[in-house]
Design a protein around this motif. Sequence first.
Motif, short mmCIF file in Angstrom:
data_model
loop_
_atom_site.label_atom_id
_atom_site.label_comp_id
_atom_site.label_asym_id
_atom_site.label_seq_id
_atom_site.Cartn_x
_atom_site.Cartn_y
_atom_site.Cartn_z
N ASP A 1 0.51 -1.16 -0.13
CA ASP A 1 0.11 -0.32 0.15
C ASP A 1 0.45 1.82 0.13
OD1 ASP A 1 -2.23 -1.29 -0.26
OD2 ASP A 1 -3.20 -1.16 2.13
N LYS B 1 1.91 5.02 -6.42
CA LYS B 1 0.59 4.88 -7.57
C LYS B 1 1.28 5.42 -8.97
CE LYS B 1 -3.36 4.54 -4.64
NZ LYS B 1 -4.91 5.58 -4.15
N LEU C 1 -15.18 -2.56 -9.28
CA LEU C 1 -14.44 -1.87 -8.83
C LEU C 1 -15.14 -0.23 -8.30
CD1 LEU C 1 -11.44 -1.90 -11.20
CD2 LEU C 1 -11.95 -2.41 -8.95
N ASP C 2 -15.11 0.76 -7.67
CA ASP C 2 -15.58 1.88 -7.64
C ASP C 2 -15.38 3.15 -8.16
OD1 ASP C 2 -13.20 2.35 -6.10
OD2 ASP C 2 -14.32 2.28 -4.26
N GLU D 1 -13.16 5.77 -7.54
CA GLU D 1 -11.53 5.92 -7.18
C GLU D 1 -10.87 4.64 -7.93
OE1 GLU D 1 -8.77 6.43 -3.09
OE2 GLU D 1 -11.78 6.18 -2.82
N GLN D 2 -11.18 3.88 -7.23
CA GLN D 2 -10.39 2.36 -8.09
C GLN D 2 -10.53 2.85 -9.76
OE1 GLN D 2 -12.82 -0.54 -6.37
NE2 GLN D 2 -11.55 -0.81 -4.41
N GLU E 1 -8.17 5.34 -10.62
CA GLU E 1 -6.58 4.37 -10.47
C GLU E 1 -6.19 4.10 -11.67
OE1 GLU E 1 -3.98 1.98 -7.43
OE2 GLU E 1 -6.02 2.68 -6.65
N ARG F 1 -2.84 -5.02 -7.63
CA ARG F 1 -2.83 -4.62 -6.57
C ARG F 1 -4.19 -3.81 -6.98
NH1 ARG F 1 -2.45 1.18 -6.14
NH2 ARG F 1 -0.57 1.11 -7.62
N ILE F 2 -4.02 -3.46 -8.21
CA ILE F 2 -5.76 -2.80 -8.21
C ILE F 2 -6.82 -3.67 -8.49
CG2 ILE F 2 -7.03 -1.48 -9.91
CD1 ILE F 2 -4.51 0.02 -10.70
N SER G 1 -8.34 -4.96 -4.96
CA SER G 1 -9.42 -4.58 -4.63
C SER G 1 -10.54 -5.29 -4.15
CB SER G 1 -9.44 -3.57 -5.38
OG SER G 1 -10.02 -3.91 -6.60
N THR G 2 -10.32 -6.01 -5.28
CA THR G 2 -11.85 -7.02 -5.18
C THR G 2 -11.91 -8.14 -3.68
OG1 THR G 2 -11.89 -7.35 -7.67
CG2 THR G 2 -13.26 -9.41 -7.08
N LYS H 1 -13.53 -5.87 -0.82
CA LYS H 1 -14.23 -5.44 -1.33
C LYS H 1 -15.51 -6.34 -1.15
CE LYS H 1 -17.74 -5.84 -5.75
NZ LYS H 1 -17.55 -7.27 -5.55
#
Length: 372
Positions: A89, A93, A119-120, A122-123, A126, A215-216, A220-221, A224
Amino acid sequence: MNVPTELREALLEFTISYLLERPADVLDYAVEFFTKMRDNRDNFPYYFKEKASPDESVASNAEEFALRFNNRRKSVFAEAYNPEEDDDDDIPKQIFPKSDKQRQRLADSVKNILLFRSLDHEQINEVLDAMFEKNVHQDESIIKQGDDGDYFYVIQSGVYEAFIFDGKEEKKIHTYDNVGSFGELALLYNMPRAATITAVTDGSLWAMDRQTFRRIVLKSTFKKRQMYEHLIECVPMLKTLQPYERMNLADALIPRIYPDKSRIIKQGDAADGMFFVEDGLIRITVLGEGGAEVEVKRVEKGDYFGELALVTHKRRAASAYALGTVKVAFLDVEAFERLLGPCMEVMKRNIDDYESQLVKIFGSKYNISDVR
């Protein structure tokens, strides 16, 4: 949690077959795939014959490909990515500057890609930041079968062909015509490239490196799912679900954000899904005499709404508005019918309670079934 090797192997078999055949309906494809896998245990692995794809060569190529990769799967799985152990983290990025026009073109290209569906906002931003444009020329090899996976690609323009070498000859298995994406399989499973992709024409691709992709997309999944499993545990109605049903539901939920005073659903519209409230407050209204909207209830974190039309197969019986910024998890109608069968009786009881509230407000003449 350690994922059993047998499960990983079965999922890899399915993933390879799906990505090669690109069927129109993933659920129908999965049902038939795993049914035939069960019925042919002695011949594992295998790939069943083409159904969704008109190209008759796809299934046989997929079968040959599966057999060639069968012997090296265990070493691949030993290196599988584990998001629980990922502590990157603090890594800066990746941001590749783009013009507004480039960014919009990229956003249009990625919005329908299944990998990015959960993905939301923000993601997604990214993802847009992390991808860079790569111009390619006719006959250029973008990826080569057997190489290590380094990038994931989204097609912006151009025609591309996918080939698999079976030890004797190279066979074409798929053509991408100015749309699509490729390269995810090697990054998802840390396995060698499954095919060679060659540019048929000059074109342009958007590329994302392995570390950023994992990473994304993967991490993120994973986060989530954790977040939505916690949300599901807070919804009393969903306590009737089995653990695996909750996990499937968590994977099916799609994040959405609504600004203050925005309308989330409109009375009289056709229903496309239901909503679980992650954060914020929502005002539910119905049309009263003279067409004025009357508030009938408020929905807060841990509650849900929008299920009424799905249970009754009617149009929306009420409208919903955000009070302040609201975050919800959306479940589309197909996933609703597939996953929430065990909760249907609870929902029907809640509908009776809801109708009782409306009768108190509007009198005995009010009936949910009258809403169109």
